[in-house]
Design a protein around this motif. Structure first.
Motif, PDB file in Angstrom:
ATOM      1  N   UNK A 120     118.016  61.437 -30.155  1.00 38.89           N
ATOM      2  CA  UNK A 120     118.139  61.095 -28.742  1.00 38.89           C
ATOM      3  C   UNK A 120     117.049  60.167 -28.263  1.00 38.89           C
ATOM      4  N   UNK A 121     116.679  60.334 -27.004  1.00 40.67           N
ATOM      5  CA  UNK A 121     115.692  59.484 -26.343  1.00 40.67           C
ATOM      6  C   UNK A 121     114.730  60.350 -25.546  1.00 40.67           C
ATOM      7  N   UNK A 122     113.451  60.054 -25.671  1.00 37.15           N
ATOM      8  CA  UNK A 122     112.430  60.681 -24.833  1.00 37.15           C
ATOM      9  C   UNK A 122     112.035  59.697 -23.744  1.00 37.15           C
ATOM     10  N   UNK A 123     111.945  60.191 -22.523  1.00 32.97           N
ATOM     11  CA  UNK A 123     111.481  59.379 -21.393  1.00 32.97           C
ATOM     12  C   UNK A 123     110.180  59.974 -20.868  1.00 32.97           C
ATOM     13  N   UNK A 124     109.149  59.145 -20.767  1.00 35.18           N
ATOM     14  CA  UNK A 124     107.882  59.552 -20.160  1.00 35.18           C
ATOM     15  C   UNK A 124     107.551  58.538 -19.075  1.00 35.18           C
ATOM     16  N   UNK A 125     107.452  58.999 -17.833  1.00 30.99           N
ATOM     17  CA  UNK A 125     107.130  58.120 -16.710  1.00 30.99           C
ATOM     18  C   UNK A 125     105.744  58.477 -16.200  1.00 30.99           C
ATOM     19  N   UNK A 126     104.842  57.508 -16.226  1.00 34.93           N
ATOM     20  CA  UNK A 126     103.457  57.712 -15.803  1.00 34.93           C
ATOM     21  C   UNK A 126     103.293  57.271 -14.355  1.00 34.93           C
ATOM     22  N   UNK A 127     102.712  58.150 -13.522  1.00 31.92           N
ATOM     23  CA  UNK A 127     102.460  57.865 -12.109  1.00 31.92           C
ATOM     24  C   UNK A 127     100.957  57.864 -11.852  1.00 31.92           C
ATOM     25  N   UNK A 128     100.503  56.932 -11.012  1.00 33.05           N
ATOM     26  CA  UNK A 128      99.095  56.925 -10.627  1.00 33.05           C
ATOM     27  C   UNK A 128      98.866  57.902  -9.473  1.00 33.05           C
ATOM     28  N   UNK A 129      97.622  58.079  -9.004  1.00 35.62           N
ATOM     29  CA  UNK A 129      97.360  59.055  -7.930  1.00 35.62           C
ATOM     30  C   UNK A 129      98.098  58.770  -6.626  1.00 35.62           C
ATOM     31  N   UNK A 130      98.559  57.532  -6.425  1.00 34.61           N
ATOM     32  CA  UNK A 130      99.351  57.210  -5.237  1.00 34.61           C
ATOM     33  C   UNK A 130     100.840  57.467  -5.448  1.00 34.61           C
ATOM     34  N   UNK A 131     101.181  58.064  -6.601  1.00 45.76           N
ATOM     35  CA  UNK A 131     102.570  58.341  -6.978  1.00 45.76           C
ATOM     36  C   UNK A 131     103.389  57.067  -7.155  1.00 45.76           C
ATOM     37  N   UNK A 132     102.707  55.991  -7.530  1.00 45.87           N
ATOM     38  CA  UNK A 132     103.369  54.745  -7.900  1.00 45.87           C
ATOM     39  C   UNK A 132     103.580  54.739  -9.409  1.00 45.87           C
ATOM     40  N   UNK A 133     104.735  54.273  -9.848  1.00 48.05           N
ATOM     41  CA  UNK A 133     105.016  54.237 -11.281  1.00 48.05           C
ATOM     42  C   UNK A 133     104.117  53.203 -11.955  1.00 48.05           C
TER      43      UNK A 133
END
Length: 233
Positions: A120-133
């Motif tokens: 399958x596929x793994x998705x990892x989304x990183x957000x900064x402290x302002x919750x911006x991608x």
């Protein structure tokens, strides 16, 4: 049931003289610095590995980063959001953009880690402290032949390469922008999961490209060979 992953998109960059950091990359003026020893010359040959293994003392820490983790395949596990421990480094001797190292501890999910399908596929989304991608990573995998009670890893890199050299770019022409390191483990019953932690590298400085040439992002995913899988300790 977790939501399905969005399809990967290929990002092309028009001819640029400079690629500057977007709003998702933060400079750390408010972070508390700590003393940093000089970088050992013996580590120059494997800078990336040294960062991932924590061989450099950090210059400071930044709080507030988070990562959303999901997967898709024969089933879609529920997405989870976990804190990311982020440190930054003073590596001016390396002649490279000063990087962030992010570590996502998976132990809060329990000893079984984060369950994923074998293909399958793994998705990892990183957000900064302002919750911006900062970055969304999409990594495909196929561990259908992994024996029970074994482990392996995938290292996913995103490079900037000159247009037209995507397949065989000279390493000196490639600029590493992002890196994602995933560790996989199969249980004694053969169930696959992400375990331990997830490690990320990303830059905190503007990346200056003064060539005037068009560049685009190239994804490269690597795994161990001979053996591909190792028995659990």
């Amino acid at each position: 049931m977790g939501r399905r992953l969005k399809g990967a998109r290929r990002l092309k960059l028009s001819p640029l003289r400079s690629l500057r950091k977007g709003p998702g990359l933060l400079s750390p003026p408010s972070a508390s610095p700590v003393p940093t020893p000089a970088v050992s010359r013996t580590l120059l040959g494997n800078f990336e590995e040294s960062l991932l293994r924590g061989r450099f003392a950090p210059s400071g820490h930044i709080e507030g980063f988070t990562a959303e983790i999901g997967a898709s395949g024969s089933y879609c596990p529920q997405h989870v959001t976990l804190p990311v421990t982020v440190t930054f480094f003073d590596v001016s001797e390396q002649n490279a953009p000063a990087p962030f190292l992010g570590i996502v501890d998976l132990n809060p999910l329990g000893r079984k880690g984060y369950s994923v399908p074998k293909v399958g596929t793994v998705q990892v989304t990183l957000f900064n402290p302002n919750q911006t991608v900062v970055k969304m990573f999409l990594v495909t995998f196929d561990f259908s032949d992994m024996p029970a009670a074994h482990m392996t890893f995938l290292r996913h890199r995103l490079f900037l390469v000159p247009v037209g050299e995507e397949g065989n770019a000279n390493p000196t022409h490639r600029l590493l922008c992002y890196l994602l390191h995933l560790r996989f483990r199969s249980s004694r019953s053969g169930r696959l999961s992400l375990h331990g932690d997830i490690r990320l590298l990303f830059s905190r400085r503007s990346l200056e490209l003064d060539t005037g040439l068009p560049y685009e992002l190239q994804a490269v995913t690597e795994a161990p060979h001979n053996p591909r899988y190792s028995p659990l300790p």
